[in-house]
Design a protein around this motif. Structure first.
Motif, PDB file in Angstrom:
ATOM      1  N   ARG A 116      30.242  38.691  45.883  1.00 53.39           N
ATOM      2  CA  ARG A 116      31.067  39.784  46.405  1.00 53.39           C
ATOM      3  C   ARG A 116      31.264  40.859  45.353  1.00 53.39           C
ATOM      4  O   ARG A 116      31.413  42.047  45.678  1.00 53.39           O
ATOM      5  N   ALA A 117      31.274  40.463  44.077  1.00 51.67           N
ATOM      6  CA  ALA A 117      31.611  41.419  43.019  1.00 51.67           C
ATOM      7  C   ALA A 117      30.805  41.148  41.765  1.00 51.67           C
ATOM      8  O   ALA A 117      30.312  40.035  41.541  1.00 51.67           O
ATOM      9  N   VAL A 158      36.191  33.792  44.863  1.00 52.48           N
ATOM     10  CA  VAL A 158      35.306  34.923  45.157  1.00 52.48           C
ATOM     11  C   VAL A 158      34.008  34.731  44.375  1.00 52.48           C
ATOM     12  O   VAL A 158      34.033  34.610  43.145  1.00 52.48           O
ATOM     13  N   ILE A 195      31.564  45.415  44.837  1.00 51.78           N
ATOM     14  CA  ILE A 195      32.661  45.786  43.942  1.00 51.78           C
ATOM     15  C   ILE A 195      32.192  45.580  42.515  1.00 51.78           C
ATOM     16  O   ILE A 195      31.520  44.587  42.208  1.00 51.78           O
ATOM     17  N   LEU A 249      41.702  49.615  44.779  1.00 50.95           N
ATOM     18  CA  LEU A 249      41.591  48.631  43.708  1.00 50.95           C
ATOM     19  C   LEU A 249      42.553  48.953  42.568  1.00 50.95           C
ATOM     20  O   LEU A 249      43.138  48.035  41.965  1.00 50.95           O
ATOM     21  N   PHE A 263      41.407  39.293  41.946  1.00 48.63           N
ATOM     22  CA  PHE A 263      40.366  38.653  42.751  1.00 48.63           C
ATOM     23  C   PHE A 263      40.961  37.764  43.835  1.00 48.63           C
ATOM     24  O   PHE A 263      40.357  37.589  44.894  1.00 48.63           O
ATOM     25  N   ILE A 317      41.371  40.113  46.557  1.00 51.39           N
ATOM     26  CA  ILE A 317      40.076  40.392  47.188  1.00 51.39           C
ATOM     27  C   ILE A 317      39.698  39.248  48.124  1.00 51.39           C
ATOM     28  O   ILE A 317      39.245  39.466  49.246  1.00 51.39           O
ATOM     29  N   SER A 350      40.894  45.381  50.999  1.00 50.64           N
ATOM     30  CA  SER A 350      39.810  44.978  51.894  1.00 50.64           C
ATOM     31  C   SER A 350      38.477  45.327  51.274  1.00 50.64           C
ATOM     32  O   SER A 350      38.379  46.168  50.397  1.00 50.64           O
TER      33      SER A 350
END
Length: 279
Positions: A24-25, A74, A108, A165, A270, A273, A279
């Motif tokens: 995701r990041a 995450v 992200i 963020l 996180f 997140i 979102s």
């Protein structure tokens, strides 16, 4: 030579063959901040030297590896140490890992750096949430023929740091009872630190902290459509009227103190997140 898209694909497939998870990041850990990687539930660690087309870090305070795993549930790809223009790499090489993170699926990017504090209210080990930047690098990572598959020719930079963020970071800091600052980051090429006259100039331009990194990665992340959040740790005070010689060992030690604070803050972000806010 292979084109950029082909090089990205080769690096992506190399990583996917070892870690078949959609991150995701992406997380970039700067000087003295590598211990943050201990907060990650690592599933695999890959030395940069093994990843196709990756540069290798020459900074001794950087471990030089990708850490792939979970942070507060995450899935992320973390760089334990980054690359710098002053090491001799082009900014295209410096930012190549960001391209790979995006190709793996990350939308992200969270970055950290050690920085000189020029704002008179800043103190050693302060956490600064970057809300804008000034780019004084002598090169741009987007220079050259643009590939529309990677991003637009003229990416908008009116909001390079994601406002949601930033708000989440400030809220997390309040919840952790951690004092944080917000400010403008200026990127310079290095490797020498600045003179008193240069600090005066940078401050007059509106910069609060100065670093030799981060801005090129943020430019590429914006080009690629990623949402960005950046933190600076104030590791030395850059008051031109009371400037002391730089002590690199002390800078790294102060970065470690700031890293401990970020080690509390970033996991909470996180967690948000993971839970859908932001979102």
């Amino acid at each position: 030579m292979q084109g950029l898209v082909e090089r990205i694909a080769e690096a992506r497939e190399f990583i996917r063959a070892r870690w078949d998870v959609l991150p995701r990041a992406g997380l970039i850990l700067g000087t003295g901040l590598g211990d943050l990687s201990r907060r990650i539930e690592a599933e695999i660690e890959i030395p940069y030297a093994e990843v196709p087309h990756f540069p290798h870090s020459t900074v001794r305070s950087h471990a030089g590896q990708l850490v792939c795993g979970l942070l507060e549930g995450v899935p992320i790809v973390a760089m334990e140490g980054r690359f710098h223009y002053y090491e001799g790499w082009s900014l295209g090489q410096v930012t190549f890992p960001v391209r790979v993170m995006r190709a793996l699926g990350a939308d992200i990017l969270v970055t950290t750096n050690a920085a000189g504090g020029m704002h008179p209210d800043f103190e050693l080990a302060d956490i600064v949430v970057v809300d804008d930047h000034i780019d004084l690098m002598p090169e741009n990572p987007l220079r050259g023929v643009n590939d529309d598959a990677l991003g637009p020719r003229f990416p908008d930079m009116s909001r390079p740091y994601d406002t949601e963020l930033i708000a989440a970071a400030l809220a997390a800091a309040r919840e952790e009872n951690l004092p944080v600052r917000t400010g403008v980051l200026v990127a310079v090429p290095g490797p020498n630190l600045e003179t008193r006259a240069e600090y005066r100039m940078l401050r007059m331009m509106g910069a609060d902290v100065v670093s030799m990194s981060t801005v090129p990665e943020i430019i590429v992340a914006n080009h690629a459509g990623m949402r960005c959040l950046a933190f600076s740790i104030v590791t030395d005070l850059c008051d031109p009227e009371h400037l002391e010689p730089a002590d690199i060992e002390r800078i790294i030690a102060v970065a470690g103190v700031g890293g401990d604070r970020l080690g509390r803050l970033i996991p909470r972000i996180f967690r948000g997140i993971r839970d859908g806010s932001p979102s």
